[in-house]
Design an enzyme around this catalytic site. Structure first.
Site, PDB file in Angstrom:
ATOM      1  N   MET A 144      38.152  42.261  46.220  1.00  0.00           N
ATOM      2  CA  MET A 144      38.367  43.680  45.907  1.00  0.00           C
ATOM      3  C   MET A 144      39.452  44.258  46.811  1.00  0.00           C
ATOM      4  O   MET A 144      39.314  44.274  48.027  1.00  0.00           O
ATOM      5  CB  MET A 144      37.061  44.457  46.049  1.00  0.00           C
ATOM      6  CG  MET A 144      35.973  43.939  45.105  1.00  0.00           C
ATOM      7  SD  MET A 144      34.433  44.875  45.206  1.00  0.00           S
ATOM      8  CE  MET A 144      34.906  46.405  44.376  1.00  0.00           C
ATOM      9  N   SER A 145      40.518  44.749  46.180  1.00  0.00           N
ATOM     10  CA  SER A 145      41.644  45.298  46.937  1.00  0.00           C
ATOM     11  C   SER A 145      41.541  46.811  47.089  1.00  0.00           C
ATOM     12  O   SER A 145      42.331  47.419  47.806  1.00  0.00           O
ATOM     13  CB  SER A 145      42.953  44.973  46.213  1.00  0.00           C
ATOM     14  OG  SER A 145      43.003  45.672  44.979  1.00  0.00           O
ATOM     15  N   GLY A 146      40.603  47.428  46.379  1.00  0.00           N
ATOM     16  CA  GLY A 146      40.521  48.887  46.369  1.00  0.00           C
ATOM     17  C   GLY A 146      41.200  49.491  45.164  1.00  0.00           C
ATOM     18  O   GLY A 146      41.113  50.694  44.933  1.00  0.00           O
ATOM     19  N   VAL A 191      42.185  49.649  40.864  1.00  0.00           N
ATOM     20  CA  VAL A 191      41.398  49.754  39.639  1.00  0.00           C
ATOM     21  C   VAL A 191      41.116  48.377  39.040  1.00  0.00           C
ATOM     22  O   VAL A 191      40.037  48.140  38.487  1.00  0.00           O
ATOM     23  CB  VAL A 191      42.098  50.688  38.625  1.00  0.00           C
ATOM     24  CG1 VAL A 191      43.433  50.111  38.151  1.00  0.00           C
ATOM     25  CG2 VAL A 191      41.204  50.969  37.428  1.00  0.00           C
ATOM     26  N   ASP A 192      42.067  47.447  39.137  1.00  0.00           N
ATOM     27  CA  ASP A 192      41.895  46.145  38.484  1.00  0.00           C
ATOM     28  C   ASP A 192      40.718  45.357  39.061  1.00  0.00           C
ATOM     29  O   ASP A 192      39.853  44.877  38.329  1.00  0.00           O
ATOM     30  CB  ASP A 192      43.183  45.319  38.586  1.00  0.00           C
ATOM     31  CG  ASP A 192      44.325  45.912  37.781  1.00  0.00           C
ATOM     32  OD1 ASP A 192      44.045  46.584  36.770  1.00  0.00           O
ATOM     33  OD2 ASP A 192      45.488  45.706  38.155  1.00  0.00           O
ATOM     34  N   SER A 193      40.688  45.203  40.380  1.00  0.00           N
ATOM     35  CA  SER A 193      39.598  44.426  40.981  1.00  0.00           C
ATOM     36  C   SER A 193      38.262  45.160  40.858  1.00  0.00           C
ATOM     37  O   SER A 193      37.209  44.526  40.786  1.00  0.00           O
ATOM     38  CB  SER A 193      39.907  44.091  42.443  1.00  0.00           C
ATOM     39  OG  SER A 193      40.150  45.252  43.198  1.00  0.00           O
ATOM     40  N   MET A 215      39.823  41.321  51.917  1.00  0.00           N
ATOM     41  CA  MET A 215      40.461  40.576  52.996  1.00  0.00           C
ATOM     42  C   MET A 215      41.229  41.554  53.881  1.00  0.00           C
ATOM     43  O   MET A 215      42.149  42.218  53.415  1.00  0.00           O
ATOM     44  CB  MET A 215      41.438  39.541  52.426  1.00  0.00           C
ATOM     45  CG  MET A 215      40.801  38.558  51.480  1.00  0.00           C
ATOM     46  SD  MET A 215      41.973  37.282  50.933  1.00  0.00           S
ATOM     47  CE  MET A 215      43.226  38.266  50.138  1.00  0.00           C
ATOM     48  N   CYS A 264      50.285  34.463  49.577  1.00  0.00           N
ATOM     49  CA  CYS A 264      48.982  35.086  49.847  1.00  0.00           C
ATOM     50  C   CYS A 264      47.924  34.524  48.910  1.00  0.00           C
ATOM     51  O   CYS A 264      46.802  34.212  49.326  1.00  0.00           O
ATOM     52  CB  CYS A 264      49.087  36.600  49.697  1.00  0.00           C
ATOM     53  SG  CYS A 264      47.612  37.487  50.259  1.00  0.00           S
ATOM     54  N   GLY A 294      41.227  40.372  40.174  1.00  0.00           N
ATOM     55  CA  GLY A 294      41.679  41.282  39.118  1.00  0.00           C
ATOM     56  C   GLY A 294      43.023  40.903  38.539  1.00  0.00           C
ATOM     57  O   GLY A 294      43.722  41.760  37.996  1.00  0.00           O
ATOM     58  N   CYS A 318      52.756  44.457  50.588  1.00  0.00           N
ATOM     59  CA  CYS A 318      51.775  45.268  51.315  1.00  0.00           C
ATOM     60  C   CYS A 318      52.163  45.525  52.758  1.00  0.00           C
ATOM     61  O   CYS A 318      51.888  46.593  53.303  1.00  0.00           O
ATOM     62  CB  CYS A 318      50.392  44.627  51.233  1.00  0.00           C
ATOM     63  SG  CYS A 318      50.259  43.001  52.004  1.00  0.00           S
TER      64      CYS A 318
END
Length: 356
Positions: free
Chosen positions: A11-13, A15-17, A36, A105, A129, A201
């Site tokens: 989960m990246s925060g 919407v997709d994940s 992560m 990554c 995601g 990022c």
């Protein structure tokens, strides 16, 4: 009663994940959310609106996990991120290439470190995601494009192994981005309208050269712009500031549009050319990862040499040392050292490697 399958949701925060987590939950999987932690915000002066994996993103991911009644963890992979992604990013620029850190990554963090955690926790799947699909046929796992061509992310996933593909799920692969946002709205996710991250990022302002200088403490000396014949055209401001195909930001007026054609690290020169001279038909790729069983020595396919291009017809030749030579039917613009070439047969990824 059948065993309930367990999944770690990366989960990246975004919407997709978040929707990936919802879909896996809905399909009856026992899920945990995991983010992560790759760097500290203050280390890179993060603008949280446009990047992934920052502190605000962790809170967004935590809120969605709570909404789905899922346990949630933050895994600290900062040291590995510096070693495998940031150092690779810097060395590629220093050696005249242009890196794609998202590929590194995925290769070293999401689908290596997170897989390690999956095994340690005795879970069955890692879920992300990404807009891509995994299809099994006769015991072999194939990577395929997402059905939404505008969002397809198979290009950055070419390094996956059979073992990884057997334990990966990409639940968004069958959906369009509009449908994913709709699901997020229906679930009242706080990030339903959150912007997609655009930048690398750890370089949120897009100033790659500034990041490299700050991170390494080095300065990169000025040198000469030269044309294809070696004639000096002016001075560049440090070789890491340029990438193939670049026109803007050269800082010198030439009387006609000029573009970066290549970089010579040994002589500290940046070669410029006209747009027409940027086109070429051939490339060689190293560290090639095949995603099909027993590939032929010569393969007619389509190929991409950057993330956001349409695949073009090409022929791939497997060399004796395992490297792959790709010859396009038509010349392609600004084929760039350090980027990936990925081969496709319709919507199936055949394999990919790093352009040299």
């Amino acid at each position: 009663m059948a065993n309930i399958k367990k999944a770690i949701i990366a989960m990246s925060g975004g919407v997709d994940s978040s929707v990936a987590a919802f879909l896996m939950n809905k399909n009856g999987y026992e899920c945990i959310g995991a983010t992560m932690k790759l760097y500290d915000n203050e280390d890179i002066a993060v603008s949280t609106e446009k990047t992934c994996c920052s502190l605000d993103d962790i809170e967004d991911a935590r809120a969605v996990a709570r909404r789905l009644s899922m346990p949630y963890y933050v895994f600290n992979f900062k040291d590995e991120f510096v070693e495998k992604v940031i150092n690779h990013f810097i060395s590629t620029y220093e050696n005249g290439g242009t890196p794609n850190p998202c590929i590194e990554c995925n290769r070293h963090l999401k689908f290596a470190k997170l897989f390690q955690r999956m095994k340690e926790l005795e879970y069955d799947y890692v879920v992300t995601g990404h807009y891509a699909r995994v299809v099994e046929d006769d015991g072999w796992f194939y990577l395929k494009k997402g059905v939404d061509e505008t969002k397809d992310q198979s290009y950055v996933l070419y390094s996956l192994t059979q073992e990884q593909l057997a334990h990966i799920q990409f639940p968004l692969g069958e959906y369009s981005k509009a449908e994913i946002r709709e699901i997020a709205e229906e679930q009242s996710f706080l990030n339903a309208r959150k912007k997609d991250s655009q930048d690398i990022c750890f370089v949120p302002d897009g100033d790659y050269a500034g990041f490299i200088e700050n991170f390494t403490g080095k300065t990169y000396p000025v040198g000469n712009f030269v044309d294809l014949q070696g004639n000096v055209l002016g001075q560049h401001q440090g070789i890491i500031r340029y990438t193939n195909g670049q026109r803007k930001g050269l800082g010198v007026a030439f009387g006609k549009p000029m573009y970066v054609a290549g970089k010579d690290i040994e002589h500290n020169t940046v070669t410029l050319c006209t747009n027409e001279e940027l086109f070429s038909k051939e490339l060689t790729a190293i560290d090639f990862n095949w995603l099909i069983p027993n590939p032929d020595k010569i393969i007619k396919s389509k190929a991409r040499v950057r993330y956001n291009m349409k695949e073009q017809p090409a022929t791939a030749y497997i060399l004796d040392n395992g490297d792959v030579k790709v010859i396009f039917d038509e010349p392609q613009r600004a084929i760039t050292k350090g980027q990936a070439v990925v081969l496709y047969d319709d919507d199936t990824v055949l394999g990919g490697g790093t352009i040299v």
